[in-house]
Design an enzyme around this catalytic site. Structure first.
Site, short mmCIF file in Angstrom:
data_model
loop_
_atom_site.label_atom_id
_atom_site.label_comp_id
_atom_site.label_asym_id
_atom_site.label_seq_id
_atom_site.Cartn_x
_atom_site.Cartn_y
_atom_site.Cartn_z
N THR A 349 51.84 40.27 44.60
CA THR A 349 51.61 41.66 44.23
C THR A 349 50.47 42.22 45.06
O THR A 349 49.47 41.53 45.29
CB THR A 349 51.31 41.80 42.72
N HIS A 402 47.57 26.97 33.78
CA HIS A 402 46.75 25.76 33.79
C HIS A 402 47.43 24.61 33.03
O HIS A 402 46.96 23.46 33.09
CB HIS A 402 45.38 26.07 33.16
#
Length: 431
Positions: A349, A402
């Site tokens: 993006t 994560h």
């Protein structure tokens, strides 16, 4: 009598919202003409007529939610469509008067769809009342008579916003009357509901796509252990290469050489080195993808969309730039198909086009990585212990899940992207 039904849209889509009717009651449509535009969770879809004929009835208004297979309009077949749909009051009214009690079926259908507040009187003192399906639906729901609603339309048509304005006006009048009728109570005044209740506001319904975007972004933040790491790239080499090659590149490929092809190539090379960023979680398993379909976030009229550049690892710089140009044009024109948006493995993006200096992009689930590009800005950079130069610098950000990507991998991935962009010729050597 034919029926217009909501067709099968996609495997994961079972309903849509009527964005706008492209044809109205009484219109003649040819087979293949677009009749209505539906807004789905991902793209807008235009439904075409399977037969020719006159549109006689709309069963859903703009803003209504409709299901796949539901009948939303009726069409009178071409064979019976030769008679005009509008009443023939102007043609010899004296001769037509005796036949008013037995009006033709087609004329009755039109009157049912667009009823008048009162029938036309002699001298044409009152006109037929015309209202959109969305306005009729809103009026029914709020118990409002259409002939009481003022409209600014030059043809006298009542729209949904007319209903909303009229309802708000009546609501405010009722509140004022209720306040005026309350006895004064100086001892224990009741607190005001809102100090700004009389301030001008505008209430706008969220589009289906905006609702979907909001829902998915919240879901990602609630389900993923999202973390962001940052780095910065010296864009000197990329910008110099573009300057040297842009004219020749355009002559050869009829597409401009932008930053996105460099970043896409660098991301693909880094994904090959750190494959967990090209994976997703499915239950208790990791699905590690051996293909590279890179989503490119694009601003569209109804919100951000992420069309996918397929097999980016097999495309040349020109192929990537061409794909991005085509997808961006489709997004601006609301012409993206569902297949253009499905199956991406990683997303890029670029907030820099809007002036963003730094941000933390949100994951495009179920993907586990997204790279954020930002504005290129001249900043003083230490070249060595003695020299400082102004260099075109860009902050880059990697948001990652994560749960499956450790900090070491994420930081190393971003460092790899940085190194490749600062030595852009090396991108030609990456397999």
């Amino acid at each position: 009598m034919g029926e217009i039904k909501v067709p099968e849209l996609a495997e994961s889509i079972s309903e849509g919202t009527v964005a706008q009717w492209l044809k109205q009651v009484g219109d003649f449509v040819e087979k293949g003409d677009y009749i209505v535009e539906l807004e789905t969770d991902k793209v807008n879809v235009e439904i075409t007529a399977e037969d020719s004929g006159v549109l006689t009835e709309l069963l859903a208004g703009e803003g209504d939610t409709v299901q796949v297979g539901e009948t939303i309009a009726r069409l009178e077949a071409k064979e019976g469509a030769s008679a005009p749909a509008a009443p023939k009051a102007e043609e010899k009214p004296a001769e037509k008067a005796p036949k008013q009690e037995a009006a033709p079926a087609q004329q009755k259908t039109v009157e049912e769809v667009a009823p008048a507040a009162e029938a036309p009187q002699q001298g044409n003192q009152k006109q037929w009342l015309i209202a959109s399906p969305a306005a009729r639906k809103a009026a029914r729901e709020r118990g409002i008579k259409l002939d009481q609603v003022p409209t600014t339309d030059p043809l006298g048509r009542v729209r949904k916003h007319d209903i909303d304005s009229y309802a708000d006006q009546k609501s405010n009048e009722q509140k004022q009357q209720a306040q005026a009728s309350k006895p004064a109570n100086p001892v224990s005044p009741s607190p005001a509901v809102s100090e700004n209740s009389d301030k001008p506001v505008e209430r706008e319904r969220m589009s289906r796509r905006r609702q979907t975007i909001a829902k998915r972004l919240v879901e990602v933040q609630q389900t993923a252990a999202m973390l962001t790491t940052f780095n910065e790239v010296d864009m000197t080499a990329v910008m110099a290469l573009r300057k040297r090659r842009k004219d020749k590149f355009f002559e050869q490929h009829d597409v401009r050489l932008g930053f996105m092809s460099f970043f896409t190539k660098a991301v693909v090379a880094a994904l090959k080195k750190y494959p967990l960023l090209n994976a997703e979680i499915q239950g208790n398993e990791l699905l590690i993808k051996k293909f590279y379909d890179i989503g490119i976030a694009v601003s569209a009229p109804d919100g951000l969309v992420v069309p996918v550049v397929r097999d980016a690892d097999r495309k040349t710089f020109a192929g990537i730039e061409g794909s991005i140009v085509d997808l961006a044009k489709k997004a601006r024109d609301n012409k993206l198909a569902l297949k253009d948006l499905q199956g991406g493995t990683f997303t890029i993006t670029n907030g820099g086009v809007f002036g963003s200096l730094m941000s933390t992009p949100i994951l495009n689930g179920p993907q586990v990585g997204i790279l954020g590009m930002h504005k290129v800005q001249l900043r003083p950079v230490a070249i060595d212990e003695e020299r400082i130069e102004n260099r075109p610098m860009m902050y880059i950000a990697l948001s990652y899940d994560h749960r499956i990507v450790d900090g070491k991998e994420a930081v190393s991935f971003l460092a790899t992207v940085k190194e490749l962009l600062e030595d852009p010729e090396s991108l030609l050597l990456e397999g």
